[in-house]
Design a protein around this motif. Sequence first.
Motif, PDB file in Angstrom:
ATOM      1  N   PRO A   1       0.816  -1.223   0.000  1.00  0.00           N
ATOM      2  CA  PRO A   1       0.000   0.000   0.000  1.00  0.00           C
ATOM      3  C   PRO A   1       0.845   1.266   0.000  1.00  0.00           C
ATOM      4  O   PRO A   1       1.835   1.374   0.725  1.00  0.00           O
ATOM      5  CB  PRO A   1      -0.812  -0.113   1.288  1.00  0.00           C
ATOM      6  N   PHE A   2       0.420   2.225  -0.811  1.00  0.00           N
ATOM      7  CA  PHE A   2       1.087   3.524  -0.868  1.00  0.00           C
ATOM      8  C   PHE A   2       0.840   4.294   0.420  1.00  0.00           C
ATOM      9  O   PHE A   2       1.753   4.872   0.995  1.00  0.00           O
ATOM     10  CB  PHE A   2       0.576   4.299  -2.086  1.00  0.00           C
ATOM     11  N   ARG A   3      -0.408   4.332   0.849  1.00  0.00           N
ATOM     12  CA  ARG A   3      -0.785   4.959   2.114  1.00  0.00           C
ATOM     13  C   ARG A   3      -1.902   4.118   2.720  1.00  0.00           C
ATOM     14  O   ARG A   3      -2.563   3.366   2.031  1.00  0.00           O
ATOM     15  CB  ARG A   3      -1.239   6.405   1.898  1.00  0.00           C
ATOM     16  N   ALA A   4      -2.130   4.282   4.013  1.00  0.00           N
ATOM     17  CA  ALA A   4      -3.038   3.395   4.738  1.00  0.00           C
ATOM     18  C   ALA A   4      -4.525   3.699   4.554  1.00  0.00           C
ATOM     19  O   ALA A   4      -5.347   2.819   4.751  1.00  0.00           O
ATOM     20  CB  ALA A   4      -2.695   3.431   6.231  1.00  0.00           C
ATOM     21  N   LYS A   5      -4.884   4.894   4.196  1.00  0.00           N
ATOM     22  CA  LYS A   5      -6.308   5.238   4.109  1.00  0.00           C
ATOM     23  C   LYS A   5      -6.987   4.512   2.947  1.00  0.00           C
ATOM     24  O   LYS A   5      -6.395   4.274   1.904  1.00  0.00           O
ATOM     25  CB  LYS A   5      -6.492   6.752   3.940  1.00  0.00           C
ATOM     26  N   GLU A   6      -8.266   4.211   3.121  1.00  0.00           N
ATOM     27  CA  GLU A   6      -9.059   3.445   2.153  1.00  0.00           C
ATOM     28  C   GLU A   6      -9.059   4.064   0.752  1.00  0.00           C
ATOM     29  O   GLU A   6      -9.070   3.352  -0.252  1.00  0.00           O
ATOM     30  CB  GLU A   6     -10.492   3.320   2.687  1.00  0.00           C
ATOM     31  N   GLY A   7      -9.031   5.374   0.672  1.00  0.00           N
ATOM     32  CA  GLY A   7      -9.056   6.038  -0.624  1.00  0.00           C
ATOM     33  C   GLY A   7      -7.833   5.759  -1.489  1.00  0.00           C
ATOM     34  O   GLY A   7      -7.855   6.021  -2.692  1.00  0.00           O
ATOM     35  N   TYR A   8      -6.774   5.215  -0.892  1.00  0.00           N
ATOM     36  CA  TYR A   8      -5.551   4.880  -1.625  1.00  0.00           C
ATOM     37  C   TYR A   8      -5.473   3.390  -1.962  1.00  0.00           C
ATOM     38  O   TYR A   8      -4.446   2.933  -2.453  1.00  0.00           O
ATOM     39  CB  TYR A   8      -4.310   5.242  -0.791  1.00  0.00           C
ATOM     40  N   ARG A   9      -6.526   2.633  -1.714  1.00  0.00           N
ATOM     41  CA  ARG A   9      -6.446   1.174  -1.779  1.00  0.00           C
ATOM     42  C   ARG A   9      -6.028   0.607  -3.130  1.00  0.00           C
ATOM     43  O   ARG A   9      -5.560  -0.521  -3.200  1.00  0.00           O
ATOM     44  CB  ARG A   9      -7.752   0.538  -1.313  1.00  0.00           C
ATOM     45  N   LEU A  10      -6.170   1.363  -4.213  1.00  0.00           N
ATOM     46  CA  LEU A  10      -5.777   0.865  -5.530  1.00  0.00           C
ATOM     47  C   LEU A  10      -4.458   1.486  -6.011  1.00  0.00           C
ATOM     48  O   LEU A  10      -4.100   1.380  -7.185  1.00  0.00           O
ATOM     49  CB  LEU A  10      -6.889   1.123  -6.549  1.00  0.00           C
ATOM     50  N   THR A  11      -3.727   2.104  -5.082  1.00  0.00           N
ATOM     51  CA  THR A  11      -2.414   2.667  -5.379  1.00  0.00           C
ATOM     52  C   THR A  11      -1.380   1.917  -4.546  1.00  0.00           C
ATOM     53  O   THR A  11      -1.501   1.831  -3.330  1.00  0.00           O
ATOM     54  CB  THR A  11      -2.380   4.172  -5.056  1.00  0.00           C
ATOM     55  N   MET A  12      -0.378   1.385  -5.222  1.00  0.00           N
ATOM     56  CA  MET A  12       0.671   0.609  -4.564  1.00  0.00           C
ATOM     57  C   MET A  12       2.022   1.269  -4.783  1.00  0.00           C
ATOM     58  O   MET A  12       2.269   1.886  -5.816  1.00  0.00           O
ATOM     59  CB  MET A  12       0.724  -0.815  -5.140  1.00  0.00           C
ATOM     60  N   GLU A  13       2.897   1.122  -3.795  1.00  0.00           N
ATOM     61  CA  GLU A  13       4.278   1.588  -3.904  1.00  0.00           C
ATOM     62  C   GLU A  13       5.181   0.368  -3.986  1.00  0.00           C
ATOM     63  O   GLU A  13       5.046  -0.561  -3.196  1.00  0.00           O
ATOM     64  CB  GLU A  13       4.659   2.431  -2.694  1.00  0.00           C
ATOM     65  N   HIS A  14       6.077   0.368  -4.944  1.00  0.00           N
ATOM     66  CA  HIS A  14       6.940  -0.794  -5.139  1.00  0.00           C
ATOM     67  C   HIS A  14       8.379  -0.511  -4.712  1.00  0.00           C
ATOM     68  O   HIS A  14       8.798   0.644  -4.595  1.00  0.00           O
ATOM     69  CB  HIS A  14       6.918  -1.241  -6.606  1.00  0.00           C
ATOM     70  N   SER A  15       9.101  -1.592  -4.518  1.00  0.00           N
ATOM     71  CA  SER A  15      10.537  -1.548  -4.223  1.00  0.00           C
ATOM     72  C   SER A  15      11.209  -2.669  -4.995  1.00  0.00           C
ATOM     73  O   SER A  15      10.661  -3.772  -5.100  1.00  0.00           O
ATOM     74  CB  SER A  15      10.805  -1.769  -2.735  1.00  0.00           C
ATOM     75  N   ILE A  16      12.387  -2.373  -5.514  1.00  0.00           N
ATOM     76  CA  ILE A  16      13.196  -3.364  -6.221  1.00  0.00           C
ATOM     77  C   ILE A  16      14.635  -3.192  -5.763  1.00  0.00           C
ATOM     78  O   ILE A  16      15.147  -2.064  -5.718  1.00  0.00           O
ATOM     79  CB  ILE A  16      13.121  -3.164  -7.757  1.00  0.00           C
ATOM     80  N   TYR A  17      15.281  -4.302  -5.452  1.00  0.00           N
ATOM     81  CA  TYR A  17      16.687  -4.281  -5.051  1.00  0.00           C
ATOM     82  C   TYR A  17      17.415  -5.401  -5.759  1.00  0.00           C
ATOM     83  O   TYR A  17      16.907  -6.507  -5.878  1.00  0.00           O
ATOM     84  CB  TYR A  17      16.830  -4.409  -3.528  1.00  0.00           C
ATOM     85  N   VAL A  18      18.614  -5.083  -6.231  1.00  0.00           N
ATOM     86  CA  VAL A  18      19.422  -6.036  -6.988  1.00  0.00           C
ATOM     87  C   VAL A  18      20.767  -6.197  -6.279  1.00  0.00           C
ATOM     88  O   VAL A  18      21.354  -5.215  -5.810  1.00  0.00           O
ATOM     89  CB  VAL A  18      19.608  -5.544  -8.445  1.00  0.00           C
ATOM     90  N   ALA A  19      21.247  -7.430  -6.229  1.00  0.00           N
ATOM     91  CA  ALA A  19      22.550  -7.708  -5.618  1.00  0.00           C
ATOM     92  C   ALA A  19      23.637  -6.932  -6.349  1.00  0.00           C
ATOM     93  O   ALA A  19      23.554  -6.728  -7.563  1.00  0.00           O
ATOM     94  CB  ALA A  19      22.837  -9.209  -5.672  1.00  0.00           C
ATOM     95  N   PRO A  20      24.670  -6.482  -5.636  1.00  0.00           N
ATOM     96  CA  PRO A  20      25.693  -5.632  -6.256  1.00  0.00           C
ATOM     97  C   PRO A  20      26.317  -6.248  -7.516  1.00  0.00           C
ATOM     98  O   PRO A  20      26.509  -5.568  -8.517  1.00  0.00           O
ATOM     99  CB  PRO A  20      26.740  -5.432  -5.166  1.00  0.00           C
ATOM    100  N   GLU A  21      26.602  -7.526  -7.469  1.00  0.00           N
ATOM    101  CA  GLU A  21      27.262  -8.172  -8.603  1.00  0.00           C
ATOM    102  C   GLU A  21      26.330  -8.372  -9.804  1.00  0.00           C
ATOM    103  O   GLU A  21      26.771  -8.681 -10.906  1.00  0.00           O
ATOM    104  CB  GLU A  21      27.865  -9.526  -8.183  1.00  0.00           C
ATOM    105  N   ALA A  22      25.043  -8.155  -9.604  1.00  0.00           N
ATOM    106  CA  ALA A  22      24.056  -8.370 -10.673  1.00  0.00           C
ATOM    107  C   ALA A  22      23.515  -7.063 -11.254  1.00  0.00           C
ATOM    108  O   ALA A  22      22.714  -7.095 -12.188  1.00  0.00           O
ATOM    109  CB  ALA A  22      22.908  -9.229 -10.133  1.00  0.00           C
ATOM    110  N   ARG A  23      23.946  -5.934 -10.722  1.00  0.00           N
ATOM    111  CA  ARG A  23      23.434  -4.649 -11.199  1.00  0.00           C
ATOM    112  C   ARG A  23      23.905  -4.366 -12.627  1.00  0.00           C
ATOM    113  O   ARG A  23      24.987  -4.776 -13.030  1.00  0.00           O
ATOM    114  CB  ARG A  23      23.858  -3.524 -10.268  1.00  0.00           C
ATOM    115  N   GLY A  24      23.045  -3.660 -13.374  1.00  0.00           N
ATOM    116  CA  GLY A  24      23.390  -3.281 -14.733  1.00  0.00           C
ATOM    117  C   GLY A  24      23.186  -4.383 -15.759  1.00  0.00           C
ATOM    118  O   GLY A  24      23.635  -4.269 -16.895  1.00  0.00           O
TER     119      GLY A  24
END
Length: 172
Positions: free
Chosen positions: A71-94
Motif C-alpha cells: 500500500p502507498f498509504r493506509a487510508k481506504e481512498g488509496y487502496r488501488l495505489t501501490m508503492e513498489h521496491s526493487i533491489y538487486v545484488a551488487p554483482e548483478a546490477r546493470g
Amino acid sequence: MHIRPATHADLPALLDIHNDAVRTLKAIWTDKLDTLEDRRAWFDARQAAGLPIIVAETEDGTVAGYGSYGPFRAKEGYRLTMEHSIYVAPEARGKGIGKTLLARLIEQARADGNHVLVGAVDGENAASVALHQKCGFEITGRLPQVGMKFGQWLDLLLMTLVLDDRPVPPKN
C-alpha cells in the motif's frame, strides 16, 4: 534468469541484498541493518496481506534481486495505489534484472486490479529514474530535502504509472 515468487528459503538472500543496499546505497533511507527475523516478519506480513514478493534467480539458482509492492498509504481512498521496491545484488546490477523485476511487478499490479503504481526514488539516482521512465513511469513530484543519509539531505522523487484507463474508481 527466472522470475518466481519468493519463499522462506530465499530470506537469507533477501536479507543480504537488503542490508547491502542499506550499507552502500541511498535507496533505503535508514542506517539500521535488518536481522533475519526482521526480514521474516516483513515477508510474512506481505504474504498474509496477499502482496507479491518476487525474486530474480540466475541459471545457477542464485537470487540476484527481488521486488515487491504494498500500500502507498493506509487510508481506504488509496487502496488501488501501490508503492513498489526493487533491489538487486551488487554483482548483478546493470544486467537488466531491475527492469525485468519492475516489468513483472507492473503485470502483477494490473492483474491484481490496482490503478497506480508509485516509485519513490532518491532524487540523485539517475539509473533508477531512467529505469522507471523506460517502463512508462513519469516524475510527478519532487519533495526536496525530506530525507537524509550519508550526511546529506536527500530529495524524494515520486514516479507514477497509471495502470489502466478506468474513467471512475470502483464503488467498493
